[in-house]
Design a protein around this motif. Structure first.
Motif, PDB file in Angstrom:
ATOM      1  N   MET A   1       0.838  -1.213   0.000  1.00 10.03           N
ATOM      2  CA  MET A   1       0.000   0.000   0.000  1.00 10.03           C
ATOM      3  C   MET A   1       0.866   1.253   0.000  1.00 10.03           C
ATOM      4  O   MET A   1       0.563   2.216  -0.719  1.00 10.03           O
ATOM      5  N   ALA A   2       1.930   1.266   0.795  1.00  4.64           N
ATOM      6  CA  ALA A   2       2.826   2.423   0.803  1.00  4.64           C
ATOM      7  C   ALA A   2       3.456   2.615  -0.574  1.00  4.64           C
ATOM      8  O   ALA A   2       3.659   3.750  -1.018  1.00  4.64           O
ATOM      9  N   SER A   3       3.727   1.528  -1.277  1.00  6.25           N
ATOM     10  CA  SER A   3       4.286   1.617  -2.631  1.00  6.25           C
ATOM     11  C   SER A   3       3.317   2.294  -3.581  1.00  6.25           C
ATOM     12  O   SER A   3       3.678   3.220  -4.313  1.00  6.25           O
ATOM     13  N   GLY A   4       2.073   1.825  -3.590  1.00  6.46           N
ATOM     14  CA  GLY A   4       1.066   2.438  -4.460  1.00  6.46           C
ATOM     15  C   GLY A   4       0.889   3.910  -4.157  1.00  6.46           C
ATOM     16  O   GLY A   4       0.849   4.753  -5.064  1.00  6.46           O
ATOM     17  N   MET A   5       0.827   4.240  -2.870  1.00  6.17           N
ATOM     18  CA  MET A   5       0.628   5.645  -2.502  1.00  6.17           C
ATOM     19  C   MET A   5       1.837   6.495  -2.873  1.00  6.17           C
ATOM     20  O   MET A   5       1.691   7.658  -3.255  1.00  6.17           O
ATOM     21  N   ALA A   6       3.055   5.925  -2.786  1.00  9.16           N
ATOM     22  CA  ALA A   6       4.256   6.662  -3.198  1.00  9.16           C
ATOM     23  C   ALA A   6       4.224   6.939  -4.703  1.00  9.16           C
ATOM     24  O   ALA A   6       4.633   8.015  -5.157  1.00  9.16           O
ATOM     25  N   ILE A   7       3.727   5.986  -5.479  1.00  7.20           N
ATOM     26  CA  ILE A   7       3.604   6.179  -6.924  1.00  7.20           C
ATOM     27  C   ILE A   7       2.626   7.318  -7.210  1.00  7.20           C
ATOM     28  O   ILE A   7       2.913   8.225  -7.987  1.00  7.20           O
ATOM     29  N   TRP A   8       1.460   7.299  -6.566  1.00  2.00           N
ATOM     30  CA  TRP A   8       0.461   8.344  -6.792  1.00  2.00           C
ATOM     31  C   TRP A   8       0.972   9.695  -6.311  1.00  2.00           C
ATOM     32  O   TRP A   8       0.709  10.723  -6.944  1.00  2.00           O
ATOM     33  N   GLN A   9       1.704   9.695  -5.220  1.00  2.56           N
ATOM     34  CA  GLN A   9       2.282  10.941  -4.703  1.00  2.56           C
ATOM     35  C   GLN A   9       3.269  11.516  -5.731  1.00  2.56           C
ATOM     36  O   GLN A   9       3.286  12.719  -5.983  1.00  2.56           O
ATOM     37  N   THR A  10       4.072  10.650  -6.336  1.00  2.00           N
ATOM     38  CA  THR A  10       5.045  11.081  -7.342  1.00  2.00           C
ATOM     39  C   THR A  10       4.353  11.573  -8.606  1.00  2.00           C
ATOM     40  O   THR A  10       4.721  12.606  -9.171  1.00  2.00           O
ATOM     41  N   GLN A  11       3.323  10.850  -9.058  1.00  2.60           N
ATOM     42  CA  GLN A  11       2.581  11.240 -10.260  1.00  2.60           C
ATOM     43  C   GLN A  11       1.733  12.484 -10.031  1.00  2.60           C
ATOM     44  O   GLN A  11       1.411  13.199 -10.970  1.00  2.60           O
TER      45      GLN A  11
END
Length: 161
Positions: free
Chosen positions: A69-79
């Motif tokens: 979940m932290a990975s997905g949220m880091a991706i969305w945060q970056t995008q």
């Protein structure tokens, strides 16, 4: 007609919704911090999340869910926007068990995004980020749109579902 700009994805705000529902809600994940390309979440210690009844240590499965979940949220945060992603590979290298009765935090950064993939790395830790429980590295497929709605021949909704 001018359409107002879409607000930038904010992990703190999104967590208020994400963590009320589904698996992440059941786990009790909590938002802790964020940056431009990283997110940190916490998995609180709970007795029903143990791997071994004789040892009060969080099991590996919930820790993997935390890091995913932290990975997905880091991706969305970056995008800067929410777009669905699928986990292609999430390697978890455990360094040691979590401490007894300790919550585990997961800090993940998204360090590269291509047209179709996103790459992350992170650390799960309980007390000191310099003494990790695990390191993770992952590859996620970015999904621009649901292919079923983009191409009805692939099984898009008929309105009778």
């Amino acid at each position: 007609m001018n359409t107002p700009p879409t607000p930038r994805f904010d992990a703190r705000e999104a967590s208020k919704w994400f963590f009320r529902h589904g698996h992440t809600g059941w786990l009790g994940l909590k938002f802790t911090e964020q940056g431009d390309n990283w997110v940190e979440l916490e998995l609180p210690w709970r007795e029903d999340l143990l791997g071994d009844r004789d040892r009060p240590v969080l099991a590996s499965g919930p820790i993997i869910s935390l890091m995913d979940m932290a990975s997905g949220m880091a991706i969305w945060q970056t995008q800067g926007t929410f777009r669905p992603v699928a986990t292609l590979d999430l390697r978890v290298d455990y360094q040691r068990p979590a401490r007894e009765r300790a919550s585990v935090k997961g800090r993940v950064e998204c360090y590269r995004i291509t047209r179709s993939a996103a790459f992350v790395r992170g650390i799960a830790y309980d007390d000191d980020i310099a003494d990790p429980v695990a390191h993770v590295a992952g590859t996620f497929m970015t999904i621009g749109a649901d292919p079923r709605t983009a191409n009805p021949a692939l099984g898009g909704s008929t309105g009778h579902d």
